[in-house]
Design an enzyme around this catalytic site. Sequence first.
Site, PDB file in Angstrom:
ATOM      1  N   ILE A   1       0.824  -1.216   0.000  1.00 34.46           N
ATOM      2  CA  ILE A   1       0.000   0.000   0.000  1.00 34.46           C
ATOM      3  C   ILE A   1       0.854   1.260   0.000  1.00 34.46           C
ATOM      4  O   ILE A   1       0.343   2.361  -0.083  1.00 34.46           O
ATOM      5  CB  ILE A   1      -0.994   0.021   1.191  1.00 34.46           C
ATOM      6  CG1 ILE A   1      -0.278  -0.304   2.515  1.00 34.46           C
ATOM      7  CG2 ILE A   1      -2.135  -0.946   0.946  1.00 34.46           C
ATOM      8  CD1 ILE A   1      -1.174  -0.156   3.738  1.00 34.46           C
TER       9      ILE A   1
ATOM     10  N   GLY B   1       8.494   3.731   1.031  1.00 29.43           N
ATOM     11  CA  GLY B   1       9.210   4.966   1.335  1.00 29.43           C
ATOM     12  C   GLY B   1      10.689   4.774   1.123  1.00 29.43           C
ATOM     13  O   GLY B   1      11.114   3.879   0.390  1.00 29.43           O
TER      14      GLY B   1
ATOM     15  N   ASP C   1      10.660  15.465  10.027  1.00 31.05           N
ATOM     16  CA  ASP C   1      10.322  15.129   8.637  1.00 31.05           C
ATOM     17  C   ASP C   1       8.827  15.325   8.412  1.00 31.05           C
ATOM     18  O   ASP C   1       8.150  14.500   7.794  1.00 31.05           O
ATOM     19  CB  ASP C   1      10.736  13.691   8.324  1.00 31.05           C
ATOM     20  CG  ASP C   1      10.796  13.429   6.817  1.00 31.05           C
ATOM     21  OD1 ASP C   1      10.806  14.415   6.052  1.00 31.05           O
ATOM     22  OD2 ASP C   1      10.825  12.254   6.418  1.00 31.05           O
TER      23      ASP C   1
END
Length: 604
Positions: free
Chosen positions: A19, A22, A134
């Site tokens: 799904i 990264g 981040d």
Amino acid sequence: MPVDSTSELLKHYEVYETIGSGGFAKVKLGRHILTGEKVAIKIMEKKDLGDDLPRVKIEIEAMKNLSHQHVCRLYHVIETSSKIYMVLEYCPGGELFDYIIAKDRLSEEETRVFFHQIISAMAYVHSQGYAHRDLKPENLLIDEDHNLKLIDFGLCAKPKGGLGFELLTCCGSPAYAAPELIQGKAYIGSEADVWSMGVLLYALLCGFLPFDDDNCMVLYRKITRGKYSNPHWLSPASILLLNQMMQVDPKRRLTVKQLLDHPWVMKGYSTPVEWQSKHPLGHIDEDCITEMAVASKQSRQLTIQLVSEWKYDQMTATYLLLLAKKRQGRPVRLRAECPVIDRMYSPLQDIQVSSVFTHLGCVWGKVFMSQHPLCPPRYCHKPPPALERTGAHWGQRECVCVYAVPSAAAACSDTCLSCVCAGAGSATKEVSRRREMDQQQSGQQGELDILAFSPERRSRSLDLAGCQVDSGQKRKGGKVFGSLERGLDKVITMLTPSKKRGPRDGPRKIKAQYNVTLTSQTNADQVLNQILSILPEKNVDFVQKGYTLKCHTQSDFGKVTMQFELEVCILQKPEVVGIRRQRLKGDAWVYKHLVEDILSTSSI
Ligand code: ADP
């Protein structure tokens, strides 16, 4: 202690399709067998992590210490000799990023709702001594109640002397990075996070970034100057807030504490942002303990003792998932009493056994392991010859393999059962090899792949996981297995490719979602062909599976830079053709521009 194989994961979870992915990880949808709850499984290959392995450890440690309504919850950590699995709260709504681009930009009112949740998460994270470092819309996921959950703590920091201490590592995504960070100066993590929150707020309100450039040096210069444009639709109050957050001098920037009751944030609200955790760490819920104690036939005292160790093992996962059920007002129940199958092995392309193989003209697959005393050996027949020949250690464990009705119904109208040991790696390889050979012979490749990954199939297998046997259910051909328990019969029904769902029979019908671009056309084939003709022009490589195009782009050195899917589908209301988009890998804004370009050039 690392375990040797993936069996620890497969013992407790069904694993479905990818799904997301990264920098370090691939994320798959999964289901926790005992509770039946969906989860996200973040999978990291140790050999690919290399020097980044400490980052994963940092992320795991941080997530173990964070429990908040707007932070994605960690349930379980499994380490094998080659992989690390993090089992996480599943957020089905996708990334905030996709939500923004689907809507172009958000209204001030909708932005405020999301921003409250972002402030709440960040205030909590900071209160625990962490800086996220981040923060960006790709790292905020939307859950089933349309609430945000913060993910990806791989770059977070917890300075030893507290958050007021300066950090030196420059990290995060350049477009969201604070000036002091990209200049390599020592910086305070929480101050840098506020800058990123300002960039994020701008992206929500505008649909694009305040500082953007393909050239990194130019981008850095723009950030250090801190000049950006204020589009005409921004209200004076929004302009003011953005300015207060994107101050180049960190000491002049707002703090998260000041954001909690800032006039822009408070508009329409009577109380400041609630940032304290509604789910504090270490809380023990009586109902969940009772259910676990009853199901495991252990005392409540022992159950409490085991849960309180917070080992992030099956015990922690079961407890936290039960608790999640309870919070959603669902029954606090475990599925331990499943009559036939208590351990379920599921479609795993790259983990263990590929789920769908061809064997003697049949499509078979889906290995179910049962260590349940109620699964009698009479149902474990001989393994298929392919496995027998490989010398797989079948019979070492009690397990059942189900042969499904073949996709080419005429080729094999029979269904059969056999026994096979799922753990045999050599067998797996051999079967995969045979599968390829058989597929080449029968030309079924496309169809098999669809079978393995189509959402219809997934949802059917998810249904199965509920283990509710509908005795009145019509069987779609094939035999009825007497008392093998209607559960298994249902397994076979589930694996039976329905004639209606074949890839050649047309596009999927779906409801409008934010990641679906509507067209004004009604002919799906025409739309598909238009896209197909454009992709090569845009240097996009793709594999076509029915109406789904699995696309990727590559750098000059052959590295995959971007991966995404485009699926031509039919919307129900209005009945027009839509294109479902899903980014799997790569920079979110580059993806946005590329997909916009493809769809506008396709003139659909
Ligand atoms: P990495 O650490 O490698 O950057 P991430 O944690 O950012 O990986 O996950 C990559 C992508 O996977 C996310 O951007 C998101 O699309 C998807 N993802 C991650 N966690 C979840 C989750 N809990 N629920 C749903 N999707 C997720």
